[in-house]
Scaffold this motif. Structure first.
Motif, PDB file in Angstrom:
ATOM      1  N   ASN A 292     -16.092  -6.332   5.061  1.00 34.36           N
ATOM      2  CA  ASN A 292     -15.057  -6.865   4.229  1.00 34.36           C
ATOM      3  C   ASN A 292     -14.638  -5.846   3.344  1.00 34.36           C
ATOM      4  N   ARG A 293     -15.634  -4.908   2.869  1.00 33.35           N
ATOM      5  CA  ARG A 293     -15.235  -3.767   2.025  1.00 33.35           C
ATOM      6  C   ARG A 293     -14.507  -2.817   2.626  1.00 33.35           C
ATOM      7  N   ASN A 294     -14.811  -2.667   3.811  1.00 30.51           N
ATOM      8  CA  ASN A 294     -14.063  -1.779   4.743  1.00 30.51           C
ATOM      9  C   ASN A 294     -12.609  -2.267   4.942  1.00 30.51           C
ATOM     10  N   LYS A 295     -12.489  -3.560   5.131  1.00 34.65           N
ATOM     11  CA  LYS A 295     -11.184  -4.047   4.993  1.00 34.65           C
ATOM     12  C   LYS A 295     -10.482  -3.808   3.822  1.00 34.65           C
ATOM     13  N   GLN A 296     -11.137  -4.033   2.663  1.00 30.41           N
ATOM     14  CA  GLN A 296     -10.801  -3.987   1.306  1.00 30.41           C
ATOM     15  C   GLN A 296     -10.237  -2.607   1.267  1.00 30.41           C
ATOM     16  N   ILE A 297     -10.979  -1.541   1.588  1.00 28.30           N
ATOM     17  CA  ILE A 297     -10.772  -0.148   1.291  1.00 28.30           C
ATOM     18  C   ILE A 297      -9.651   0.141   2.011  1.00 28.30           C
ATOM     19  N   GLU A 298      -9.573  -0.294   3.230  1.00 29.52           N
ATOM     20  CA  GLU A 298      -8.402  -0.097   4.095  1.00 29.52           C
ATOM     21  C   GLU A 298      -7.208  -0.646   3.610  1.00 29.52           C
ATOM     22  N   LEU A 299      -7.300  -1.845   3.013  1.00 27.62           N
ATOM     23  CA  LEU A 299      -6.171  -2.627   2.406  1.00 27.62           C
ATOM     24  C   LEU A 299      -5.795  -1.728   1.153  1.00 27.62           C
ATOM     25  N   ILE A 300      -6.597  -1.186   0.463  1.00 33.51           N
ATOM     26  CA  ILE A 300      -6.099  -0.469  -0.723  1.00 33.51           C
ATOM     27  C   ILE A 300      -5.627   0.908  -0.409  1.00 33.51           C
ATOM     28  N   ASN A 301      -6.108   1.429   0.722  1.00 35.40           N
ATOM     29  CA  ASN A 301      -5.600   2.679   1.094  1.00 35.40           C
ATOM     30  C   ASN A 301      -3.971   2.580   1.746  1.00 35.40           C
ATOM     31  N   ARG A 302      -3.863   1.085   2.430  1.00 26.72           N
ATOM     32  CA  ARG A 302      -2.423   1.023   2.615  1.00 26.72           C
ATOM     33  C   ARG A 302      -1.561   0.879   1.422  1.00 26.72           C
ATOM     34  N   ILE A 303      -2.196   0.077   0.401  1.00 30.70           N
ATOM     35  CA  ILE A 303      -1.376  -0.005  -0.614  1.00 30.70           C
ATOM     36  C   ILE A 303      -1.040   1.131  -1.224  1.00 30.70           C
ATOM     37  N   ILE A 304      -2.010   1.980  -1.317  1.00 31.35           N
ATOM     38  CA  ILE A 304      -1.705   3.549  -2.023  1.00 31.35           C
ATOM     39  C   ILE A 304      -0.950   4.346  -1.341  1.00 31.35           C
ATOM     40  N   VAL A 305      -0.888   4.378  -0.128  1.00 25.73           N
ATOM     41  CA  VAL A 305       0.218   4.852   0.799  1.00 25.73           C
ATOM     42  C   VAL A 305       1.345   4.564   0.551  1.00 25.73           C
ATOM     43  N   LYS A 306       1.409   3.281   0.488  1.00 24.67           N
ATOM     44  CA  LYS A 306       2.817   2.478   0.105  1.00 24.67           C
ATOM     45  C   LYS A 306       3.434   2.806  -1.108  1.00 24.67           C
ATOM     46  N   ALA A 307       2.341   2.835  -2.145  1.00 23.96           N
ATOM     47  CA  ALA A 307       2.681   3.072  -3.596  1.00 23.96           C
ATOM     48  C   ALA A 307       3.248   4.484  -3.602  1.00 23.96           C
ATOM     49  N   ASN A 308       2.460   5.246  -2.653  1.00 24.56           N
ATOM     50  CA  ASN A 308       3.088   6.798  -2.892  1.00 24.56           C
ATOM     51  C   ASN A 308       4.552   6.845  -2.120  1.00 24.56           C
ATOM     52  N   GLN A 309       4.852   6.068  -1.384  1.00 21.25           N
ATOM     53  CA  GLN A 309       6.190   6.312  -0.751  1.00 21.25           C
ATOM     54  C   GLN A 309       7.300   5.702  -1.540  1.00 21.25           C
ATOM     55  N   THR A 310       6.801   4.869  -2.494  1.00 21.22           N
ATOM     56  CA  THR A 310       7.853   4.099  -3.193  1.00 21.22           C
ATOM     57  C   THR A 310       7.608   3.861  -4.744  1.00 21.22           C
ATOM     58  N   ILE A 311       8.584   4.012  -5.564  1.00 20.97           N
ATOM     59  CA  ILE A 311       8.345   3.619  -6.973  1.00 20.97           C
ATOM     60  C   ILE A 311       9.024   2.161  -7.185  1.00 20.97           C
ATOM     61  N   ASN A 312       9.250   1.616  -6.175  1.00 19.75           N
ATOM     62  CA  ASN A 312       9.748   0.150  -6.337  1.00 19.75           C
ATOM     63  C   ASN A 312       8.640  -0.922  -6.215  1.00 19.75           C
ATOM     64  N   PHE A 313       8.708  -1.470  -7.523  1.00 18.37           N
ATOM     65  CA  PHE A 313       7.532  -2.632  -7.618  1.00 18.37           C
ATOM     66  C   PHE A 313       7.550  -3.683  -6.740  1.00 18.37           C
ATOM     67  N   ARG A 314       8.768  -3.931  -6.289  1.00 23.03           N
ATOM     68  CA  ARG A 314       8.879  -5.093  -5.361  1.00 23.03           C
ATOM     69  C   ARG A 314       8.343  -4.613  -3.863  1.00 23.03           C
ATOM     70  N   GLU A 315       8.832  -3.371  -3.355  1.00 22.37           N
ATOM     71  CA  GLU A 315       8.185  -3.330  -2.177  1.00 22.37           C
ATOM     72  C   GLU A 315       6.916  -2.991  -2.340  1.00 22.37           C
ATOM     73  N   ILE A 316       6.390  -2.345  -3.340  1.00 19.79           N
ATOM     74  CA  ILE A 316       4.803  -2.292  -3.264  1.00 19.79           C
ATOM     75  C   ILE A 316       4.225  -3.823  -3.155  1.00 19.79           C
ATOM     76  N   PHE A 317       4.678  -4.620  -4.118  1.00 27.25           N
ATOM     77  CA  PHE A 317       4.006  -5.781  -4.334  1.00 27.25           C
ATOM     78  C   PHE A 317       4.032  -6.695  -3.252  1.00 27.25           C
ATOM     79  N   GLU A 318       5.360  -6.568  -2.530  1.00 25.47           N
ATOM     80  CA  GLU A 318       5.385  -7.213  -1.125  1.00 25.47           C
ATOM     81  C   GLU A 318       4.233  -6.948  -0.100  1.00 25.47           C
ATOM     82  N   ILE A 319       3.927  -5.662  -0.347  1.00 24.58           N
ATOM     83  CA  ILE A 319       2.866  -5.091   0.716  1.00 24.58           C
ATOM     84  C   ILE A 319       1.282  -5.817   0.137  1.00 24.58           C
ATOM     85  N   VAL A 320       1.246  -5.630  -1.120  1.00 25.84           N
ATOM     86  CA  VAL A 320       0.176  -6.070  -1.800  1.00 25.84           C
ATOM     87  C   VAL A 320       0.010  -7.530  -1.383  1.00 25.84           C
TER      88      VAL A 320
END
Ligand code: ADP
Length: 908
Positions: free
Chosen positions: A45-73
């Motif tokens: 689960n932790r791993n999943k979590q970490i991966e998830l967070i990584n994905r979120i971080i990657v996305k967040a680095n690609q955009t500064i658009n809240f909506r796009e980020i939050f959709e991923i989240v």
């Protein structure tokens, strides 16, 4: 146990956080399999979590658009935690609503919207600042109020997103089923919520930064100044829009990206490079704080003046770059120059005002003021025209910049047909900025001149003072010239100043010439009164007329009203500037019909030709025309009212002097005649008396013979007759002696000399000493007597007779005789002999001075009546006067004057 699990989880999470790359290592720590299995699951689960967070971080680095980020989240959360509904909301600034950025699963929230906090479970998580789990909306009383908004959701979990103690928003997940969420889910959302917090923070910061930089960019682009920055390697970092137009001015059209280029490769101007090279090192090494210098850029649109500044960019006390700014200060410079110019003009105006107010003569004033004006206006030439009151013409009074010989048409401007005349009439200035030589308002001939002299612009300024206009000021420029308001104002002021000064000096001139005229009239009358010679009168008149009235011809004719004959007496003509006296033979001349003179004689008044070129004035005294003064002006000249008045005054003075002189001549003639007659009379008296005496002596002689030799023969009666004859003869002899002494007075044997009255009084008083004592006469004399000038023998007779009379005609018991004198202002002494005797009736004041005139019978007071006649004659021979003041019974005073000695004699 639950407790132990918690510890393990927290432990392993710690481990996980520290050693993300090696999750396997943790397995070795696990003590039993089940635990291991559980841990494996957790780790997974932790791993999943970490991966998830990584994905979120990657996305967040690609955009500064809240909506796009939050959709991923939201999607990621759904994969992590099975649920029917996910939404992420950010708290609005009002604190009362949420902005939903992402919503999955639920129809109502599929669109991004704003929902009031009141309707959301977030209300509780935000308020309590902790995650909230609603197990069953329908069952739990606390959440029933929002159940209606849940549209079929049974359970919900709300996790607040916080950063640095501040709540940003919430993550809400929900299921249709009730009782689906536990603490473990809260655990799972924890790092996600934390990460979202970081992301929001970063995005907000980023937004703010990009907002700031956009603001700065906008600012830089919106200003006109050229701004560019370089790093400390002199590579261009930023340039603003103005920079591009600056480059364009140098012919560089490209809009290339200058970022990173070397400044000196890019700078389009050598001068700029040199300017910068000299200072850049010093600014970079900190030895120069700031650089600022003006730079003139000769652009195609004209010169542009830049103020160039170089500022260092300093971070942590290190110069990391330079900011260059070019400020366009052309307008500033221009207004500065204008200010300077207007200041100079004001100074010149001041100078002109001081000059004109201190100077009295128009020409002197213009001579000083106009060159200053010319310097100040950069004018090619200036002409001052003054209005001639009589002719309505404008006369050139002063000019600079024109060759007068060459341009005769600028001398006189008709007021009606010239631009300058128009300015004078309207009292309004006229400014012509260019091509003045084409201006139809100018006289064609003068337009030609303007063209020949390449004159382009012109200012025509009226010279006014209050409401009066005196002329105009024409200012010429050899280049087109736009007149600024300020300049117009100053030129108007100059016009006013000159106007006032001209008015003053005209008044002053008028005053001066009035004073001069009065002075001349005064001097003329002085000289005329001091002369009684007719010829001299005309000489004097000519001398003064010459001073005040210009003439070509000046003539004086005498006129005799009885014979109607005129005789020229003076005739002067100006030939080659010299006065030539035309010889007049004093021959009577005829008077031409309707000539000036005939006009004057007919009207008995002044005559002036219609063009005021010739004036004839009668010399009238006591209504009699004594003569005519005729005066003619030079060619083209005419006489002013003042001239005419002056000539009339002169003529009147001349008439008076002429009459006086004639009267004097007549009187002189008469007195000469009288003198002659008196002399004849004296001679006659002398001769007659002398000759009468001879026969009288014979009568007396024979009578005495009769008395002595025939006394016995003649009877008593005859003797009485004889006595009477002898007595009468004696008296007659006395009378003849008196007559003789009277006539002898006018043929004195002695000449005049200086002598003291005291001298003669001593003599006289000596002679009558006996009488004075006998009759107890009180004699009053001054302490001292003056010295007079005259015939001593005759003056002695005067005093002897007067003192004698004062004693003789005195019946007072205390007879008094007083002799005294007064020193009068003129050349005489006034003497008096005063008594307290019988007095004389006023009626006889004159009679007593006639010969043989007596007021009493001989028996009463002896005497012949010749004494006072002799006294009077003597006094008159001494140019003196004698008169009596008296009162009957009280006494008489005889006054008479005697001359003082001449001054040169006193000096000797
Ligand atoms: P005479 O003294 O010989 O009479 P005068 O000529 O001296 O002649 O005077 C003329 C007259 O004027 C006198 O007869 C006298 O009537 C009068 N008279 C002159 N002197 C005086 C005097 N001091 N007081 C009064 N009457 C005078």
């Amino acid at each position: 146990t639950k407790h132990g699990e918690n510890i393990a989880v927290s432990l392993s999470t710690t481990l996980l956080r520290n050693q993300l790359g090696e999750p396997i290592a943790m397995l070795n720590i696990a003590r039993n399999i089940s635990e291991r299995t559980r841990l494996m699951k957790v780790l997974e689960n932790r791993n999943k979590q970490i991966e998830l967070i990584n994905r979120i971080i990657v996305k967040a680095n690609q955009t500064i658009n809240f909506r796009e980020i939050f959709e991923i989240v939201a999607q990621e959360i759904q994969t992590l935690i099975p649920c029917d509904d996910v939404n992420i909301g950010v708290l609005n600034p009002d604190g009362a609503s949420l902005k939903i950025y992402s919503a999955i699963g639920k129809e109502s929230l599929s669109e991004i919207g704003i929902i009031p906090l009141e309707n959301s479970i977030s209300k509780f998580s935000i308020k309590e600042r902790k995650p909230i789990i609603v197990n069953d909306f329908l069952a739990e009383e606390k959440y029933r109020s929002i159940a209606s908004y849940k549209q079929g959701l049974g359970a919900q979990l709300s996790y607040p997103i916080t950063l640095k103690g501040k709540i940003f928003g919430t993550i809400n997940i929900g299921t249709k089923e009730p009782y689906t969420f536990f603490d473990e889910h809260i655990e799972m959302l924890h790092p996600i919520a934390q990460q979202i917090g970081f992301i929001i923070d970063r995005i907000l910061l980023f937004n703010k930064v990009s907002e700031d930089s956009a603001y700065v960019r906008n600012l830089l682009d919106s200003i006109d100044s050229i701004v560019y920055t370089v790093d400390n390697q002199l590579r261009i970092q930023e340039v603003n829009i103005a920079w591009y137009s600056f480059m364009k001015d140098f012919g560089i059209e490209t809009m290339e990206d200058y970022h990173g280029k070397a400044l000196f490769d890019v700078l389009p101007n050598e001068q700029l490079k040199i300017m910068f090279q000299n200072v850049i090192d010093q600014i970079l090494n900190g030895s120069m704080r700031i650089f600022s210098q003006e730079f003139i850029h000769r652009s195609s649109k004209g010169d542009i003046v830049y103020n160039i500044t170089i500022n260092p960019m300093v971070i942590n006390q290190k110069v990391v770059g330079l900011v260059f700014t070019h400020n366009d200060i052309t307008a500033l410079k221009k207004s500065e120059a204008e200010l300077k110019k207007s200041n100079e003009q004001l100074l010149a105006l001041h100078e002109i005002s001081t000059l004109v107010s201190s100077s009295r003569e128009v020409n002197i004033m213009l001579n000083e003021a106009i060159p200053i004006l010319r310097n100040n206006t950069n004018a090619a030439g200036i002409i001052v025209y003054l209005l001639e009151s009589d002719s309505n013409d404008l006369i050139l009074t002063y000019q600079i910049g024109f060759d007068k010989e060459e341009f005769p048409t600028i001398f006189n401007l008709p007021i009606s047909a010239s631009a300058t005349g128009h300015v004078v009439v309207t009292k309004k200035p006229l400014y012509i900025s260019d091509k003045v030589y084409l201006d139809e308002r100018m006289i064609p001939a003068n337009r030609e001149i303007l063209k020949r002299l390449n004159l382009d612009a012109m200012a025509l300024i009226p010279l006014v003072s209050k409401d009066k206009v005196f002329g105009a000021l024409d200012i010429f420029y050899d280049h087109p010239h736009v007149f600024s308001n300020q300049e117009k104002q100053i030129l108007m002021l100059v016009g006013n100043q000159l106007g006032v000064a001209i008015e003053n000096s005209l008044l002053y001139d008028e005053l001066r010439s009035q004073v001069q005229r009065l002075t001349v009239l005064y001097q003329l009358s002085q000289e005329l009164t001091s002369t009684l010679n007719i010829d001299q009168i005309f000489e004097v008149v000519y001398k003064y007329v010459k001073q005040v009235i210009p003439f070509q011809m000046f003539r004086i004719d005498l006129y005799n009203e009885k014979t109607k004959i005129k005789t020229p007496i003076l005739n002067v003509e100006k030939i080659n500037g010299e006065d030539i006296f035309v010889t007049t033979l004093s021959q009577p001349t005829s008077i031409a019909i309707s000539s000036a003179i005939e006009n004057v004689l007919r009207n008995r008044n002044i005559y002036q030709s219609s063009d005021k070129h010739l004036i004839a004035v009668p010399m009238i005294s006591k209504n009699v025309i004594l003569g005519i003064i005729l005066i003619e002006a030079e060619n083209g000249m005419c006489y002013s009212g003042t001239h005419i008045q002056l000539l009339e005054s002169i003529s009147n003075l001349t008439a008076i002097a002429l009459e006086k002189a004639r009267l004097y001549e007549e009187t002189l003639q008469k007195s000469i005649e009288i003198e002659k007659r008196n002399k004849e009379l004296d001679d006659f008296t002398y001769v007659v008396s002398h000759d009468l005496k001879e026969p009288l002596i014979s009568v007396e002689g024979f009578s005495r013979i009769l008395q002595l030799d025939y006394k016995d023969i003649i009877q008593a009666e005859g003797k009485e007759y004889l006595d009477s004859i002898v007595g009468a003869t004696k008296r007659m002899k006395g009378l003849i002696d008196d007559l003789l002494s009277l006539s002898r007075v006018s043929r004195p044997t002695e000449s005049f000399k200086e002598f003291s009255i005291k001298e003669i009084l001593d003599d006289i008083l000596n002679d009558i000493e006996f009488t004075i004592k006998q009759r107890r006469i009180e004699l009053i004399l001054p302490d001292d007597f003056p010295t007079v000038f005259g015939n001593i023998t005759q003056i002695k007779i005067v005093f002897r007779n007067l003192i004698g009379n004062a004693i003789k005609f005195n019946k007072s018991p205390n007879p008094k005789v007083e002799i005294g004198f007064q020193n009068t202002e003129n050349n005489h002494y006034l003497f008096y002999v005063k008594d307290n005797g019988i007095g004389i009736d006023k009626e006889f004041y004159d009679k007593i001075f006639l010969i043989f005139q007596r007021l009493h019978r001989r028996e009463e007071y002896e005497g012949s009546g010749a004494g006072l006649a002799i006294v009077k004659k003597i006094i008159e021979l001494h140019n003196g006067k004698i008169w009596v003041e008296s009162e009957l019974g009280k006494g008489s005073t005889f006054y008479f004057t005697l001359p003082k000695p001449p001054i040169n004699i006193i000096k000797d």
